[in-house]
Every structure is written in structure tokens, then in C-alpha cells.
Design a protein around this motif. Structure first.
Motif, PDB file in Angstrom:
ATOM      1  N   ALA A   1       0.973  -1.213   0.090  1.00 35.74           N
ATOM      2  CA  ALA A   1      -0.040  -0.111  -0.142  1.00 35.74           C
ATOM      3  C   ALA A   1       0.813   1.228  -0.154  1.00 35.74           C
ATOM      4  O   ALA A   1       0.518   2.250  -0.782  1.00 35.74           O
TER       5      ALA A   1
ATOM      6  N   TRP B   1       3.185   5.198  -3.172  1.00 38.60           N
ATOM      7  CA  TRP B   1       3.151   6.576  -2.905  1.00 38.60           C
ATOM      8  C   TRP B   1       4.833   7.007  -3.179  1.00 38.60           C
ATOM      9  O   TRP B   1       5.177   8.365  -3.316  1.00 38.60           O
TER      10      TRP B   1
ATOM     11  N   VAL C   1      -3.324  13.395  -4.806  1.00 40.21           N
ATOM     12  CA  VAL C   1      -3.534  12.573  -3.493  1.00 40.21           C
ATOM     13  C   VAL C   1      -4.859  11.508  -3.969  1.00 40.21           C
ATOM     14  O   VAL C   1      -4.533  10.333  -3.367  1.00 40.21           O
ATOM     15  N   LEU C   2      -5.928  11.969  -4.311  1.00 38.09           N
ATOM     16  CA  LEU C   2      -6.842  10.996  -4.561  1.00 38.09           C
ATOM     17  C   LEU C   2      -6.555  10.234  -5.777  1.00 38.09           C
ATOM     18  O   LEU C   2      -6.962   8.911  -5.550  1.00 38.09           O
TER      19      LEU C   2
ATOM     20  N   SER D   1      -4.367   7.525  -3.944  1.00 43.11           N
ATOM     21  CA  SER D   1      -4.934   6.720  -2.969  1.00 43.11           C
ATOM     22  C   SER D   1      -5.674   5.365  -3.679  1.00 43.11           C
ATOM     23  O   SER D   1      -5.529   4.535  -3.309  1.00 43.11           O
ATOM     24  N   LEU D   2      -6.208   6.041  -5.017  1.00 47.06           N
ATOM     25  CA  LEU D   2      -7.068   4.880  -5.633  1.00 47.06           C
ATOM     26  C   LEU D   2      -5.815   3.780  -6.214  1.00 47.06           C
ATOM     27  O   LEU D   2      -6.173   2.661  -6.096  1.00 47.06           O
TER      28      LEU D   2
ATOM     29  N   SER E   1      -3.087   3.239  -4.723  1.00 47.30           N
ATOM     30  CA  SER E   1      -2.722   2.423  -3.711  1.00 47.30           C
ATOM     31  C   SER E   1      -3.844   1.289  -3.236  1.00 47.30           C
ATOM     32  O   SER E   1      -3.085   0.085  -3.155  1.00 47.30           O
ATOM     33  N   ALA E   2      -4.945   1.625  -3.234  1.00 48.21           N
ATOM     34  CA  ALA E   2      -5.996   0.935  -2.856  1.00 48.21           C
ATOM     35  C   ALA E   2      -5.921  -0.455  -3.931  1.00 48.21           C
ATOM     36  O   ALA E   2      -6.213  -1.657  -3.452  1.00 48.21           O
TER      37      ALA E   2
ATOM     38  N   TYR F   1       0.940   5.752   6.289  1.00 44.63           N
ATOM     39  CA  TYR F   1       0.459   6.174   5.135  1.00 44.63           C
ATOM     40  C   TYR F   1      -0.031   7.700   4.994  1.00 44.63           C
ATOM     41  O   TYR F   1       0.145   8.162   4.051  1.00 44.63           O
ATOM     42  N   ALA F   2      -0.414   8.193   6.365  1.00 43.26           N
ATOM     43  CA  ALA F   2      -0.743   9.609   6.290  1.00 43.26           C
ATOM     44  C   ALA F   2       0.609  10.219   5.858  1.00 43.26           C
ATOM     45  O   ALA F   2       0.526  11.543   5.279  1.00 43.26           O
TER      46      ALA F   2
ATOM     47  N   ALA G   1       1.055   9.903   2.131  1.00 44.13           N
ATOM     48  CA  ALA G   1       0.065  10.775   1.222  1.00 44.13           C
ATOM     49  C   ALA G   1       0.317  12.270   1.525  1.00 44.13           C
ATOM     50  O   ALA G   1       0.437  13.089   0.602  1.00 44.13           O
TER      51      ALA G   1
END
Length: 296
Positions: free
Chosen positions: A63, A67, A121-122, A125-126, A128-129, A162-163, A166
């Protein structure tokens, strides 16, 4: 402010070809790779056996690994190209003059930086998911474990890392946007913004070579420490702390009498330097934009 953010988001997302080729290509590329890998594993017993021999596959590492793309030099150049289109396009398409007279310029610039960062970031994030979920399927096909087991301690540590990852991607985007904004104000064209932005990034990344040459020939080797002030170095250093829980140790002079000079900075040092770059670039962009005539 909410209406400004919504308008900026719609404009950014509305550049479908640019956003698709420079931003959405990352999650789509990850999905394509997973699909091909799944097909190979399903059809090849040797591929499954090879995956079983690899090191332990951890969903936490999978995950966070996604990034790393926006923070490495290549990823930064791609982000710079995207942000250059967003900023310089306002001049080239003459949309500034339709918006700015009805809004405060400082608020407009701040919202544009915020919307750009949130958009990137969105997307990641997608990515990574999708990557994390995809590897869950791949490990199931290959019949290998996919740890660690979910506990509160694991989730807490993962959430912090993770935070931070990001936030680092957001910071990298804002710095790229700062370069692009300054270049756009000078050239007022997308191509000029991209060229100058790329040049600034290349100069930043190659500055270590120039500093090494100056230090060697003038016998002032410690001048290479100026490289520690650049965004590129600190982005990589923070990424190293996230991935390895250790600094990105760098020795500019590998051999010779200056080989004792080593860069090995703390997480706090790099976070502080990146914060200064972010606030400095935004403040400079706002100051120049406040004085600029955009009606011509």
C-alpha cells in the motif's frame, strides 16, 4: 471558499486528456499490471513457485510503496507537467481575467494549490487501494501468505506511515505547482511553463554535481551541504524514513580526502525544510500574482 474549490476541481478534472495521460495513467497502469500478473500466475505453475520463494509479501508495504512514484525525480517531472498545464493554461486560455476580478487573488492561488494537491492524492490513493487489493488476489492465486495480521497496533503504525506518505505526495505536488506557477507567470504559455519548470527541476537535481566540482576545485568541500536544502533530497529522505525507518544516507565524495562527508538527516529536518519550501513558493506566487497585470 468552497465554491472556489469546487470550480478549481471541475477545471482540473475537465482537462481529461491531460489528467488521464499524466495522473490517471498511474492507477490504470497498476490495474493493467495486476491483470496481466494474475493471468500469468493462473496459467504458469513456475510463476507461482517463483512467487512462493520471494520474501514475505506484506499488504502494508504494498500500500505504501505506491506513494514512492510522485516523490522520485521522474514522478516529480510528470507532476510538474500536469501542474504546468493547470497554471499556464489559465494564461493561454485567458480564463484568469474572467475569474480574478470577482475573487481575491490570494484565495484563488491558495485554492488552486489545494485542489491540485488533493486531486493528485486522490489518484494515488486509488492506485494504492487497487494495488493492495490486487496483491491480495495474486497471493491467493499463488497460495502464499499476505500479512501482517490486522491488529490495532498494525493499523496504528500503518496509518501513521500512510498519512505521512500521502502528505509527502501532496507536498511534492505543491512544490511542482510552485515551480509551474512561477514559470507560467513569466512565459504565459503551457509550453514555456513546462520547459522552465523542467529546467528548474533538472537544475535542482543536478546541483549536487556543480557543488561537488566547486568544493573539489576550490577546496571548500562542505559547500555540498547546500544540496541538503533542496526539495528533491528531502523528498527522498522522508520517503526513506517511511519505507525503511532510516535516513537516506548519501556520500557525495565516494573516495578521496573528502569521503568523510555524509548526508544522513533526521525526519524532522526534512519535514521542516519541505514545509519552508511549500510556504515559500506559495507566498512568492501570491506576491507576484497580486502585482501582475492579467488583463493584457
Amino acid at each position: 471558499m468552497r465554491n472556489l474549490f469546487r470550480a478549481e476541481w471541475i477545471k482540473i478534472a475537465g482537462n481529461r486528456w491531460v489528467a488521464g495521460c499524466l495522473i490517471w495513467i498511474f492507477p490504470l497502469g497498476a490495474l493493467a499490471f495486476l491483470a496481466v500478473a494474475g493471468l500469468v500466475l493462473a496459467l504458469s505453475s513456475s510463476a507461482r513457485a517463483s512467487l512462493r520463494q520471494d520474501e514475505a509479501i506484506l499488504w502494508t508495504e504494498q500500500a505504501i510503496s505506491m506513494w514512492n512514484f510522485p516523490n522520485n525525480p521522474v514522478g516529480r517531472l510528470i507532476l510538474l507537467g500536469f501542474t504546468a498545464v493547470v497554471f499556464a493554461g489559465e494564461y493561454q486560455w485567458q480564463t484568469w481575467k474572467n475569474v480574478v476580478p470577482r475573487n481575491r487573488r490570494a484565495a484563488l492561488i491558495l485554492v488552486k494549490f489545494l485542489a491540485l494537491g488533493a486531486f493528485v492524492v486522490l489518484a494515488f490513493s486509488l492506485m494504492s487501494a487497487l494495488w493492495t487489493a490486487g496483491w491480495a488476489v495474486l497471493t491467493r492465486i499463488a497460495d502464499v501468505s499476505y500479512g501482517p495480521r490486522v491488529t490495532w497496533a498494525v493499523l496504528r503504525d500503518f496509518g501513521e506511515d500512510y498519512a505521512l506518505a500521502a502528505g509527502l505526495a501532496f507536498t511534492s505536488t505543491v512544490i511542482a505547482a510552485g515551480y509551474a506557477a512561477l514559470a507560467a507567470m513569466v512565459t504565459r504559455s503551457i509550453l514555456g511553463g513546462v520547459i522552465i519548470g523542467f529546467a528548474l527541476t533538472f537544475v535542482e537535481n543536478l546541483s549536487i554535481v556543480a557543488l561537488m566540482l566547486i568544493g573539489w576545485f576550490l577546496d571548500i568541500p562542505r559547500i555540498v551541504h547546500l544540496y541538503r536544502l533542496t526539495p528533491g533530497y528531502n523528498l527522498i529522505n522522508v520517503a526513506s524514513w517511511i519505507n525503511n525507518n532510516a535516513p537516506n544516507t548519501m556520500r557525495p565524495f565516494e573516495e578521496g580526502k573528502y569521503s568523510g562527508i555524509v548526508f544522513s538527516d533526521s525526519l524532522g529536518f526534512s519535514v521542516g525544510l519541505l514545509a519552508l519550501w511549500v510556504f515559500g513558493l506559495i507566498a512568492l506566487t501570491i506576491a507576484l500574482f497580486q502585482r501582475q497585470d492579467i488583463t493584457s
